[in-house]
Design a protein around this motif. Structure first.
Motif, PDB file in Angstrom:
ATOM      1  N   GLU A   1      22.585  16.890   6.156  1.00  0.00           N
ATOM      2  CA  GLU A   1      22.719  16.940   7.602  1.00  0.00           C
ATOM      3  C   GLU A   1      22.049  18.203   8.108  1.00  0.00           C
ATOM      4  N   MET A   2      21.630  18.174   9.357  1.00  0.00           N
ATOM      5  CA  MET A   2      21.105  19.387   9.985  1.00  0.00           C
ATOM      6  C   MET A   2      21.038  19.196  11.488  1.00  0.00           C
ATOM      7  N   ASN A   3      20.941  20.312  12.191  1.00  0.00           N
ATOM      8  CA  ASN A   3      20.686  20.302  13.620  1.00  0.00           C
ATOM      9  C   ASN A   3      19.212  20.620  13.796  1.00  0.00           C
ATOM     10  N   ALA A   4      18.457  19.625  14.221  1.00  0.00           N
ATOM     11  CA  ALA A   4      16.998  19.781  14.330  1.00  0.00           C
ATOM     12  C   ALA A   4      16.602  20.040  15.776  1.00  0.00           C
ATOM     13  N   ARG A   5      15.712  20.974  15.953  1.00  0.00           N
ATOM     14  CA  ARG A   5      15.158  21.208  17.289  1.00  0.00           C
ATOM     15  C   ARG A   5      14.416  19.957  17.746  1.00  0.00           C
ATOM     16  N   LYS A   6      14.496  19.695  19.024  1.00  0.00           N
ATOM     17  CA  LYS A   6      13.813  18.524  19.585  1.00  0.00           C
ATOM     18  C   LYS A   6      12.323  18.561  19.239  1.00  0.00           C
ATOM     19  N   THR A   7      11.744  19.754  19.235  1.00  0.00           N
ATOM     20  CA  THR A   7      10.313  19.896  18.953  1.00  0.00           C
ATOM     21  C   THR A   7       9.950  19.504  17.517  1.00  0.00           C
ATOM     22  N   SER A   8      10.927  19.485  16.610  1.00  0.00           N
ATOM     23  CA  SER A   8      10.642  19.113  15.216  1.00  0.00           C
ATOM     24  C   SER A   8      11.234  17.752  14.839  1.00  0.00           C
ATOM     25  N   LEU A   9      11.843  17.059  15.797  1.00  0.00           N
ATOM     26  CA  LEU A   9      12.519  15.801  15.497  1.00  0.00           C
ATOM     27  C   LEU A   9      11.570  14.772  14.875  1.00  0.00           C
ATOM     28  N   ASP A  10      10.369  14.607  15.410  1.00  0.00           N
ATOM     29  CA  ASP A  10       9.432  13.616  14.863  1.00  0.00           C
ATOM     30  C   ASP A  10       9.110  13.898  13.394  1.00  0.00           C
ATOM     31  N   PHE A  11       8.997  15.163  13.025  1.00  0.00           N
ATOM     32  CA  PHE A  11       8.749  15.552  11.637  1.00  0.00           C
ATOM     33  C   PHE A  11       9.842  14.978  10.730  1.00  0.00           C
TER      34      PHE A  11
ATOM     35  N   LEU B   1      12.062  12.543  11.438  1.00  0.00           N
ATOM     36  CA  LEU B   1      12.117  11.074  11.499  1.00  0.00           C
ATOM     37  C   LEU B   1      11.094  10.470  10.533  1.00  0.00           C
ATOM     38  N   LYS B   2       9.922  11.076  10.431  1.00  0.00           N
ATOM     39  CA  LYS B   2       8.893  10.596   9.490  1.00  0.00           C
ATOM     40  C   LYS B   2       9.342  10.739   8.034  1.00  0.00           C
ATOM     41  N   LEU B   3      10.263  11.672   7.780  1.00  0.00           N
ATOM     42  CA  LEU B   3      10.781  11.876   6.424  1.00  0.00           C
ATOM     43  C   LEU B   3      12.018  11.027   6.145  1.00  0.00           C
ATOM     44  N   GLY B   4      12.370  10.149   7.087  1.00  0.00           N
ATOM     45  CA  GLY B   4      13.481   9.230   6.866  1.00  0.00           C
ATOM     46  C   GLY B   4      14.832   9.675   7.388  1.00  0.00           C
ATOM     47  N   TYR B   5      14.868  10.732   8.179  1.00  0.00           N
ATOM     48  CA  TYR B   5      16.128  11.190   8.760  1.00  0.00           C
ATOM     49  C   TYR B   5      16.467  10.343   9.986  1.00  0.00           C
ATOM     50  N   CYS B   6      17.752  10.243  10.291  1.00  0.00           N
ATOM     51  CA  CYS B   6      18.249   9.487  11.440  1.00  0.00           C
ATOM     52  C   CYS B   6      19.059  10.414  12.334  1.00  0.00           C
ATOM     53  N   THR B   7      19.059  10.122  13.614  1.00  0.00           N
ATOM     54  CA  THR B   7      19.845  10.930  14.548  1.00  0.00           C
ATOM     55  C   THR B   7      21.283  10.416  14.612  1.00  0.00           C
ATOM     56  N   ILE B   8      22.185  11.338  14.935  1.00  0.00           N
ATOM     57  CA  ILE B   8      23.594  11.022  15.170  1.00  0.00           C
ATOM     58  C   ILE B   8      23.901  11.506  16.584  1.00  0.00           C
ATOM     59  N   GLY B   9      24.337  10.625  17.453  1.00  0.00           N
ATOM     60  CA  GLY B   9      24.745  11.049  18.792  1.00  0.00           C
ATOM     61  C   GLY B   9      23.583  11.433  19.682  1.00  0.00           C
ATOM     62  N   ASN B  10      23.910  12.156  20.723  1.00  0.00           N
ATOM     63  CA  ASN B  10      22.951  12.516  21.761  1.00  0.00           C
ATOM     64  C   ASN B  10      22.399  13.925  21.567  1.00  0.00           C
ATOM     65  N   GLN B  11      21.347  14.191  22.299  1.00  0.00           N
ATOM     66  CA  GLN B  11      20.767  15.532  22.317  1.00  0.00           C
ATOM     67  C   GLN B  11      21.826  16.528  22.791  1.00  0.00           C
ATOM     68  N   PHE B  12      21.777  17.754  22.256  1.00  0.00           N
ATOM     69  CA  PHE B  12      22.681  18.819  22.694  1.00  0.00           C
ATOM     70  C   PHE B  12      21.907  20.131  22.711  1.00  0.00           C
ATOM     71  N   ILE B  13      22.492  21.125  23.330  1.00  0.00           N
ATOM     72  CA  ILE B  13      21.845  22.437  23.433  1.00  0.00           C
ATOM     73  C   ILE B  13      22.459  23.388  22.411  1.00  0.00           C
ATOM     74  N   GLU B  14      21.590  24.029  21.642  1.00  0.00           N
ATOM     75  CA  GLU B  14      21.995  25.061  20.692  1.00  0.00           C
ATOM     76  C   GLU B  14      20.978  26.182  20.819  1.00  0.00           C
ATOM     77  N   VAL B  15      21.400  27.403  20.776  1.00  0.00           N
ATOM     78  CA  VAL B  15      20.567  28.590  20.997  1.00  0.00           C
ATOM     79  C   VAL B  15      19.661  28.433  22.224  1.00  0.00           C
TER      80      VAL B  15
END
Length: 145
Positions: A106-116, A118-132
């Motif tokens: 599991e990890m919290n991925a920055r929106k800017t790196s999400l496509d990276f 997803l291409k490696l087979g990761y799936c999202t859980i829930g909605n976007q949120f703000i961190e840092v």
């Protein structure tokens, strides 16, 4: 491009390179500073890196949780991005984790790196949120099937 994957020992010269790289790529652009307590807490984490010779070009921390590993602080040096270095880092970490008998990341991925991810087979859980102060997504990957 010849590179080596290895685990980084806490407080070693390689770990100092990891802290510097993570600061430069992840924190400095957001005007965030390093917290000494956060660095001290890394004694409980495993840190991995991709090296070109002695130069660290990509790094990530792993936290062992009850039934999974959380990857955090993934950073790749700017001039080595989009060359497969980050992919090599993540896939090598995945192998290490599976060899430990753990089958979920599991990890919290920055929106800017999400496509990276997803291409490696990761799936999202829930909605976007703000961190840092910036948008993130909670993502995961299971290896049990």
């Amino acid at each position: 491009m010849k590179h080596n994957f290895k685990e980084i020992e806490f407080k070693s010269n390689d770990w100092i390179q990891s802290v510097a790289l993570r600061y430069e790529i992840l924190r400095k652009p957001l005007s965030l500073h390093l917290n000494p307590l956060d660095l001290f807490n890394e004694t409980d984490e495993r840190v991995f890196g991709i090296f070109m010779g002695e130069f660290l070009v990509s790094t990530a921390n792993c936290v062992l949780l009850e039934n999974c590993v959380k990857i955090r602080q993934v950073a790749t040096h700017g001039k080595y991005q989009s060359l497969g270095i980050g992919t090599s880092l993540i896939t090598n970490i995945e192998k290490k984790i599976q060899n430990m008998g753990i089958f979920r990341i599991e990890m919290n991925a920055r929106k800017t790196s999400l496509d990276f991810y997803l291409k490696l087979g990761y799936c999202t859980i829930g909605n976007q949120f703000i961190e840092v102060g910036i948008p993130h997504y909670k993502i995961y990957k299971d290896f049990s099937s």
